[in-house]
Write a protein that holds these residues in place. Sequence first.
Motif, PDB file in Angstrom:
ATOM      1  N   TYR A 260      -2.365   0.654   5.468  1.00  0.00           N
ATOM      2  CA  TYR A 260      -2.361  -0.812   5.495  1.00  0.00           C
ATOM      3  C   TYR A 260      -2.706  -1.382   6.870  1.00  0.00           C
ATOM      4  N   THR A 315       3.497  -4.991   6.976  1.00  0.00           N
ATOM      5  CA  THR A 315       3.016  -3.868   6.166  1.00  0.00           C
ATOM      6  C   THR A 315       3.429  -4.030   4.710  1.00  0.00           C
ATOM      7  N   ALA A 318       1.343  -6.686   3.067  1.00  0.00           N
ATOM      8  CA  ALA A 318       0.002  -6.152   2.822  1.00  0.00           C
ATOM      9  C   ALA A 318       0.011  -5.227   1.607  1.00  0.00           C
ATOM     10  N   ALA A 319       1.090  -4.442   1.473  1.00  0.00           N
ATOM     11  CA  ALA A 319       1.199  -3.525   0.336  1.00  0.00           C
ATOM     12  C   ALA A 319       1.284  -4.294  -0.980  1.00  0.00           C
ATOM     13  N   TYR A 322      -2.169  -5.697  -1.817  1.00  0.00           N
ATOM     14  CA  TYR A 322      -3.049  -4.614  -2.263  1.00  0.00           C
ATOM     15  C   TYR A 322      -2.691  -4.162  -3.676  1.00  0.00           C
TER      16      TYR A 322
END
Length: 573
Positions: A260, A315, A318-319, A322
């Motif tokens: 990430y 992070t 972002a995960a 995604y």
Amino acid sequence: MTDPQLVLAERVQQALAAAFGQEYATEDPLIRPSQFADYQANVALSLAKRLRRAPREVAQAVAGALDTTDLTVEVSGPGFLNLTFGDTWIARQAQLRLEDEHLGLPQHGTHTVVIDYSAPNAAKEMHVGHLRTTIVGDTLARAHERVGNRVIRQNHLGDWGTPFGMLIEHLLDTGEEEALGRLAAGDGNAFYQEARHKFDTDPGFEERARRRVPLLQGGDPDTLRLWHEFIEYTKRYFNHVYAMLGVTLTDDDIAGESMYNPMLADVCEELEHAGVAQLSEGALCVFPPGFTGRDDQPLPLIIRKSDGGYGYATTDLAAIRYRVRDLKADRILYVVGATQALHFQMVFAGARMAGWLHDDIRAEHVQIGSVLGSDGKMFKTRSGASIKLTELLEEAVVRAEAVIADRGYDPSVRRQIARQVGMGAVKYADLSVSHDSEYVFDFDRMLALTGNTGPYLQYATARIRSIFRTGSIDPASVTGPIVLGHPAERALALQLLGFGAAVDAVAALSEPHRLCAYLFDLAQAFTTFYEGCPVLKAEDDEVRRSRLALSALTLRVLLQGLDLLGIEVPERM
């Protein structure tokens, strides 16, 4: 093939609509197992006040409107509905499951479920705390696949960040070959502690380690090569642990923090542009509503520090983005320690503010409780260090071998059985308690052949296999038909009908202990049946065929249920 409780729920709801109007057709009938009947419906007590009628009068009205095909109903007490299926209906449903390759399991799953679990740090060894997230997550993955969902496993390794500066420098000081060998052997904790000690006591080493971090983040080829070597060798160790546990994670499931890293700046830019994030004292923050600190001021979720660095919140956001946009997740499960509850509440709230999560896409924190020692404190060595997971699992096998030492097995067979029993004991002891509860790690209790333990279920399964082995019969060749005469036959058949609902509950509620409880009840029902109903020496051929069919169906359910828990079953014990 429908679960008995669902059949009853539908019929009671239809009766409610017929007796009191269509607006009552969606009421929860409150179906529960009963010691006085097969099941009990308690809806009359909950509806009495709204209907302005006595509970017993409500129950009698429902009973009068109830479809009683293959069913008897009795009103008891203040307004309970006691419901009992006919033996013929139970036998027919059991026969259908015997003939069904899915054992009556629902195959209605159409969702993409992302499950984030295990997630050890690449710089350290796995310890007992990783046991729960790894095996709970793996059971949830198996259950979702079993009901037809598309499952994407995500092993969110801690494989990035400032510690790798000092780890890479220590690797260079130690020598690549020696350092990588130690990492592959699971000596990560000692390696990390050595690097940390040098970082804290050697200014020259500290300076080199700090210089190494921007080289890693900036993509310096030699630094990245060393980092890749580091990760590859630690993965070998993780895979060794996963193989011991019989866990389904592979290298293809790894989606660590490093994955990430290229997305973090864009995530911050998107959130800031959307007005979700704002600058506060030089840091870029999200302020999810409803979260305040001790001073009653809004609690910030910092996604970019004042020095430009990123943290776990960035992070994790972002995960989520995604997993929603790229993996097309409908549901995301985070199987992570309960101590992270506030962090995930804020991250999920931030993702909802960004529009990534909404009513049709859910993220859930499957909270994992702590493993305790016999003193009721966190399970550690006498020196206070975390217990290495590999050492714990190896001890389980040694202790299991001692339990079966007097059974006359060939040494190689005994070791194989000990491995299956030891791993099964550890996994079942963990999975059989609610995942958010603490439990005391106790080898003696785990390895007991009686009570609600993995070895008891393995032994019950091996006992059924011995019936077919003694009779030289292939369980897959048994066709019945199932007929019920003895009360123990009926109780076993009725219990067998609940397998689908138990697995469905694991997937829907993320609660593996529900399947454990079901399998234990099933094993107990079979034990009662086994003790009271001769199978191979039944009084006539029809009864023998029926009891063989009940035994074969029980064997299949136990095997599939234990497989969902990731527990292997020895051929004999």
